[in-house]
Design an enzyme around this catalytic site. Structure first.
Site, PDB file in Angstrom:
ATOM      1  N   HIS A   1     -10.980  -9.884  -4.688  1.00 54.73           N
ATOM      2  CA  HIS A   1     -12.027  -9.373  -3.796  1.00 54.73           C
ATOM      3  C   HIS A   1     -13.185  -8.931  -4.655  1.00 54.73           C
ATOM      4  O   HIS A   1     -13.018  -8.662  -5.854  1.00 54.73           O
ATOM      5  CB  HIS A   1     -11.491  -8.236  -2.910  1.00 54.73           C
ATOM      6  CG  HIS A   1     -10.884  -7.091  -3.664  1.00 54.73           C
ATOM      7  ND1 HIS A   1     -11.628  -6.097  -4.263  1.00 54.73           N
ATOM      8  CD2 HIS A   1      -9.590  -6.785  -3.951  1.00 54.73           C
ATOM      9  CE1 HIS A   1     -10.810  -5.233  -4.853  1.00 54.73           C
ATOM     10  NE2 HIS A   1      -9.564  -5.626  -4.691  1.00 54.73           N
TER      11      HIS A   1
ATOM     12  N   HIS B   1       0.823  -1.214   0.000  1.00 57.21           N
ATOM     13  CA  HIS B   1       0.000   0.000   0.000  1.00 57.21           C
ATOM     14  C   HIS B   1       0.861   1.269   0.000  1.00 57.21           C
ATOM     15  O   HIS B   1       0.585   2.231   0.714  1.00 57.21           O
ATOM     16  CB  HIS B   1      -0.975  -0.008   1.195  1.00 57.21           C
ATOM     17  CG  HIS B   1      -2.041  -1.037   1.048  1.00 57.21           C
ATOM     18  ND1 HIS B   1      -2.843  -1.448   2.086  1.00 57.21           N
ATOM     19  CD2 HIS B   1      -2.452  -1.744  -0.024  1.00 57.21           C
ATOM     20  CE1 HIS B   1      -3.678  -2.371   1.643  1.00 57.21           C
ATOM     21  NE2 HIS B   1      -3.457  -2.572   0.372  1.00 57.21           N
TER      22      HIS B   1
ATOM     23  N   TYR C   1       6.498 -10.324  -4.910  1.00 58.83           N
ATOM     24  CA  TYR C   1       7.233  -9.233  -4.271  1.00 58.83           C
ATOM     25  C   TYR C   1       8.462  -9.831  -3.600  1.00 58.83           C
ATOM     26  O   TYR C   1       8.341 -10.555  -2.603  1.00 58.83           O
ATOM     27  CB  TYR C   1       6.339  -8.528  -3.229  1.00 58.83           C
ATOM     28  CG  TYR C   1       4.952  -8.243  -3.768  1.00 58.83           C
ATOM     29  CD1 TYR C   1       4.671  -7.061  -4.437  1.00 58.83           C
ATOM     30  CD2 TYR C   1       3.931  -9.202  -3.634  1.00 58.83           C
ATOM     31  CE1 TYR C   1       3.410  -6.829  -4.951  1.00 58.83           C
ATOM     32  CE2 TYR C   1       2.665  -8.974  -4.148  1.00 58.83           C
ATOM     33  CZ  TYR C   1       2.401  -7.787  -4.805  1.00 58.83           C
ATOM     34  OH  TYR C   1       1.152  -7.561  -5.322  1.00 58.83           O
TER      35      TYR C   1
ATOM     36  N   ASP D   1      -1.203   0.984  -9.166  1.00 59.75           N
ATOM     37  CA  ASP D   1      -2.493   0.420  -8.745  1.00 59.75           C
ATOM     38  C   ASP D   1      -3.401   1.622  -8.526  1.00 59.75           C
ATOM     39  O   ASP D   1      -3.294   2.317  -7.512  1.00 59.75           O
ATOM     40  CB  ASP D   1      -2.301  -0.394  -7.454  1.00 59.75           C
ATOM     41  CG  ASP D   1      -3.575  -1.095  -6.998  1.00 59.75           C
ATOM     42  OD1 ASP D   1      -4.664  -0.776  -7.514  1.00 59.75           O
ATOM     43  OD2 ASP D   1      -3.465  -1.959  -6.100  1.00 59.75           O
TER      44      ASP D   1
ATOM     45  N   GLU E   1      -5.844 -10.414  -9.078  1.00 56.55           N
ATOM     46  CA  GLU E   1      -4.658  -9.578  -8.907  1.00 56.55           C
ATOM     47  C   GLU E   1      -3.499 -10.288  -8.229  1.00 56.55           C
ATOM     48  O   GLU E   1      -3.061  -9.908  -7.143  1.00 56.55           O
ATOM     49  CB  GLU E   1      -5.020  -8.320  -8.104  1.00 56.55           C
ATOM     50  CG  GLU E   1      -5.815  -8.544  -6.836  1.00 56.55           C
ATOM     51  CD  GLU E   1      -6.084  -7.233  -6.093  1.00 56.55           C
ATOM     52  OE1 GLU E   1      -5.114  -6.507  -5.832  1.00 56.55           O
ATOM     53  OE2 GLU E   1      -7.248  -6.957  -5.763  1.00 56.55           O
TER      54      GLU E   1
ATOM     55  N   GLU F   1      -3.539  -6.577 -12.096  1.00 48.27           N
ATOM     56  CA  GLU F   1      -4.905  -6.654 -11.552  1.00 48.27           C
ATOM     57  C   GLU F   1      -5.939  -6.241 -12.597  1.00 48.27           C
ATOM     58  O   GLU F   1      -5.863  -5.143 -13.155  1.00 48.27           O
ATOM     59  CB  GLU F   1      -5.022  -5.716 -10.332  1.00 48.27           C
ATOM     60  CG  GLU F   1      -6.447  -5.580  -9.801  1.00 48.27           C
ATOM     61  CD  GLU F   1      -6.524  -4.787  -8.508  1.00 48.27           C
ATOM     62  OE1 GLU F   1      -5.722  -3.850  -8.315  1.00 48.27           O
ATOM     63  OE2 GLU F   1      -7.400  -5.105  -7.693  1.00 48.27           O
TER      64      GLU F   1
ATOM     65  N   ARG G   1       2.601  -6.634  -9.691  1.00 47.04           N
ATOM     66  CA  ARG G   1       1.203  -7.055  -9.524  1.00 47.04           C
ATOM     67  C   ARG G   1       0.482  -6.729 -10.828  1.00 47.04           C
ATOM     68  O   ARG G   1       0.763  -5.710 -11.457  1.00 47.04           O
ATOM     69  CB  ARG G   1       0.542  -6.347  -8.339  1.00 47.04           C
ATOM     70  CG  ARG G   1      -0.929  -6.703  -8.151  1.00 47.04           C
ATOM     71  CD  ARG G   1      -1.483  -6.312  -6.763  1.00 47.04           C
ATOM     72  NE  ARG G   1      -1.509  -4.898  -6.497  1.00 47.04           N
ATOM     73  CZ  ARG G   1      -0.668  -4.248  -5.705  1.00 47.04           C
ATOM     74  NH1 ARG G   1       0.294  -4.908  -5.103  1.00 47.04           N
ATOM     75  NH2 ARG G   1      -0.771  -2.951  -5.521  1.00 47.04           N
TER      76      ARG G   1
ATOM     77  N   HIS H   1      -0.689 -11.695  -0.288  1.00 42.82           N
ATOM     78  CA  HIS H   1      -2.101 -11.264  -0.260  1.00 42.82           C
ATOM     79  C   HIS H   1      -2.985 -12.213  -1.058  1.00 42.82           C
ATOM     80  O   HIS H   1      -2.491 -13.102  -1.752  1.00 42.82           O
ATOM     81  CB  HIS H   1      -2.242  -9.814  -0.734  1.00 42.82           C
ATOM     82  CG  HIS H   1      -1.776  -9.564  -2.146  1.00 42.82           C
ATOM     83  ND1 HIS H   1      -2.529  -9.886  -3.249  1.00 42.82           N
ATOM     84  CD2 HIS H   1      -0.632  -9.021  -2.639  1.00 42.82           C
ATOM     85  CE1 HIS H   1      -1.886  -9.530  -4.346  1.00 42.82           C
ATOM     86  NE2 HIS H   1      -0.723  -9.013  -4.011  1.00 42.82           N
TER      87      HIS H   1
ATOM     88  N   HIS I   1     -13.381  -2.818  -1.826  1.00 50.68           N
ATOM     89  CA  HIS I   1     -13.441  -4.175  -1.277  1.00 50.68           C
ATOM     90  C   HIS I   1     -14.913  -4.372  -0.950  1.00 50.68           C
ATOM     91  O   HIS I   1     -15.371  -4.065   0.147  1.00 50.68           O
ATOM     92  CB  HIS I   1     -12.552  -4.324  -0.045  1.00 50.68           C
ATOM     93  CG  HIS I   1     -11.089  -4.199  -0.390  1.00 50.68           C
ATOM     94  ND1 HIS I   1     -10.094  -4.167   0.546  1.00 50.68           N
ATOM     95  CD2 HIS I   1     -10.460  -4.111  -1.589  1.00 50.68           C
ATOM     96  CE1 HIS I   1      -8.922  -4.053  -0.071  1.00 50.68           C
ATOM     97  NE2 HIS I   1      -9.120  -4.007  -1.361  1.00 50.68           N
TER      98      HIS I   1
ATOM     99  N   ASP J   1     -10.595  -0.867 -10.259  1.00 60.78           N
ATOM    100  CA  ASP J   1      -9.413  -1.186  -9.451  1.00 60.78           C
ATOM    101  C   ASP J   1      -8.439  -1.925 -10.362  1.00 60.78           C
ATOM    102  O   ASP J   1      -8.624  -3.109 -10.631  1.00 60.78           O
ATOM    103  CB  ASP J   1      -9.862  -2.051  -8.258  1.00 60.78           C
ATOM    104  CG  ASP J   1      -8.713  -2.433  -7.333  1.00 60.78           C
ATOM    105  OD1 ASP J   1      -7.588  -1.966  -7.561  1.00 60.78           O
ATOM    106  OD2 ASP J   1      -8.959  -3.202  -6.378  1.00 60.78           O
TER     107      ASP J   1
HETATM  108  N1  GLY Z   1      -6.004  -1.158  -4.458  1.00 59.61           N
HETATM  109  C1  GLY Z   1      -6.652  -1.982  -3.552  1.00 59.61           C
HETATM  110  C2  GLY Z   1      -6.677  -3.371  -3.978  1.00 59.61           C
HETATM  111  O1  GLY Z   1      -6.135  -3.703  -5.000  1.00 59.61           O
HETATM  112  O2  GLY Z   1      -7.280  -4.187  -3.362  1.00 59.61           O
HETATM  113 MN    MN Z   2      -7.873  -4.878  -5.724  1.00 61.22          MN
HETATM  114 MN    MN Z   3      -5.818  -2.484  -6.673  1.00 59.04          MN
END
Ligand code: GLY
Ligand code: MN
Ligand code: MN
Length: 436
Positions: free
Chosen positions: A349, A238, A384, A255, A380, A410, A408, A345, A356, A266
């Protein structure tokens, strides 16, 4: 849209039968001292009413003879409106928002009991505002005390989540239209970012250009704090400082998503700042891309939600073994979660009014959430290679050539009757597309 809000309320009321549901608008949030953030309505409240003012309460009382939908709102106030803008007021709450009855919010305590005293239960989500929770509890306790007199009244408070979240999880055509617009704007922004990112520029310049596009295209702004992370910053999931000068030979992880009409996109892309991957970056990138491709292929009605993540984890684990970053037998490495220092992670979601979004991912130990048409989820996966990570004892020391690379990818994926649609397919991600 008003017809759709009404339809949602009817659907909810059919589910709660002789209960009464209470929804509260989001409070204003303070930025500092007496300066407030731009107001953003509570997603449940907005979903059911389309009403976007603070200090409001919506009551749904399906069993009430006349007032099945009641709004408590701020009254018209000429003086206040000069400072903080238009207020809908009590009359328009009925005329525009379709309330059967409306009252000034100051009359909540006085008027609420009539909508509760015949209800079998109260549907209410205990929120962060303790004072308001107390206010509702006080009504509940008072009705419990007087229950013997009437022989009616609520004998339980139930969370609104289970009845409402399953509705929000399946997007209507109108919602999908807004999602597509949120996606289209963010797609344009990501494409532009890939065009302008270059060694010597600062992360915040890219952020600013993207967020400019969010606004000039009519979006509300970023769906969440934009992450523009160059080099090792991409290893902070983040990272939002976005203040570093980008260097040749590094990757840029972006992101960033846009909010449009309360709905969110997203999107994450990772690409070489100088135009060409190093061999190490490319090898890791191809693993993440393959993991994402195979995970997306599992998005179809009837498949368990969890299969999407499990698929990504398998491809990532296999890839890490192939590169010698992990050592051991694939199934065992997965079972023991040995991939976790590099992929910490989840893969997906739900996405919608909240980034989320609401909705469960599992219905208990042995009952998976099954994908259904109309759901929207992110896919996503990432890798890392975080510096100074503590590794399991049976795992090799990470070769320095991998360290500091963060990737990443996504996308936002709609479950369709015959499979899926990648809503965000307009943002390049193939190796030859993100290289220049
Ligand atoms: N940017 C928030 C997520 O990818 O969940
Ligand atoms: Mn996301
Ligand atoms: Mn994201």
């Amino acid at each position: 849209m008003q017809a759709e809000y009404r339809q949602r309320r009817e659907q909810l009321m059919a589910k709660i039968g002789d209960g009464t549901a209470i929804f509260r608008s989001a409070p204003m949030a303070v930025m500092h001292n007496d300066v407030e953030y731009v107001y953003r309505q509570d997603s449940d409240f907005f979903y059911l009413t389309g009403f976007n003012e603070p200090q409001a309460v919506a009551v749904l009382a399906p069993h009430h003879s006349e007032h099945r939908f009641v709004l408590f709102v701020q009254p018209k106030d000429r003086e206040k409106e000069v400072w903080t803008g238009y207020l809908c007021g009590v009359d328009a709450a009925k005329e525009i928002y379709g309330a059967d009855e409306a009252y000034p919010i100051s009359e909540l305590d006085e008027k609420l009991p009539q909508y509760l005293e015949k209800a079998s239960r109260i549907y209410y989500h205990l929120g962060r505002d303790r004072n308001f929770n107390d206010q509702i509890l006080k009504h509940y306790q008072s009705l419990l005390r007087t229950y013997p007199k009437r022989g009616t009244g609520p004998i339980a408070i139930e969370d609104t989540g289970p009845v409402l979240n399953s509705m929000r999880l399946i997007k209507s055509e109108a919602e999908l239209g807004l999602m597509r617009q949120a996606v289209a704007i963010a797609t344009e922004a990501h494409n532009y970012a890939q065009e302008i990112a270059a060694p010597g520029r600062y992360e915040y310049e890219i952020q600013a250009e993207m967020e400019r596009i969010f606004r000039v295209r009519g979006g509300m702004g970023p769906a969440y704090p934009s992450i523009v992370a160059s080099g090792v910053n991409a290893c902070v999931l983040h990272y939002i400082e976005n203040n570093r000068q980008m260097q040749n030979g590094e990757l840029l992880l972006i992101d960033a998503g846009c909010a449009y009409g309360y709905y969110n996109s997203d999107i994450t892309r990772t690409f070489p700042i100088g135009g060409k991957f190093t061999p190490e970056q490319k090898m890791l990138y191809e693993i993440v891309l393959e993991a994402q491709k195979q995970a997306i292929a599992q998005v179809k009605p009837g498949n368990p939600f969890k299969l999407v993540h499990d698929t990504a984890v398998r491809v990532i684990t296999e890839g890490l073994v192939e590169l010698g970053i992990l050592k051991g037998e694939i199934d065992k490495l997965i079972e023991e979660e040995k991939y976790k220092p590099y992929y910490m992670h989840r893969t997906s979601h739900w996405l919608g009014l909240d980034v989320h979004d609401v909705g469960v991912y599992q219905h208990g130990q042995d009952k998976p959430q099954i994908l259904q048409p109309g759901q929207i989820l992110t896919v996503e996966p990432g890798l890392y290679i975080v510096p100074d990570t503590k590794l399991a004892e049976d795992q090799p020391e990470t070769d320095p050539r991998w360290v500091g690379i963060g990737i990443r990818i996504e996308d936002d994926v709609l479950v369709t009757p015959d499979g899926h649609e990648v809503l965000t397919a307009g943002v390049p991600k193939a190796v030859n597309e993100v290289e220049r």
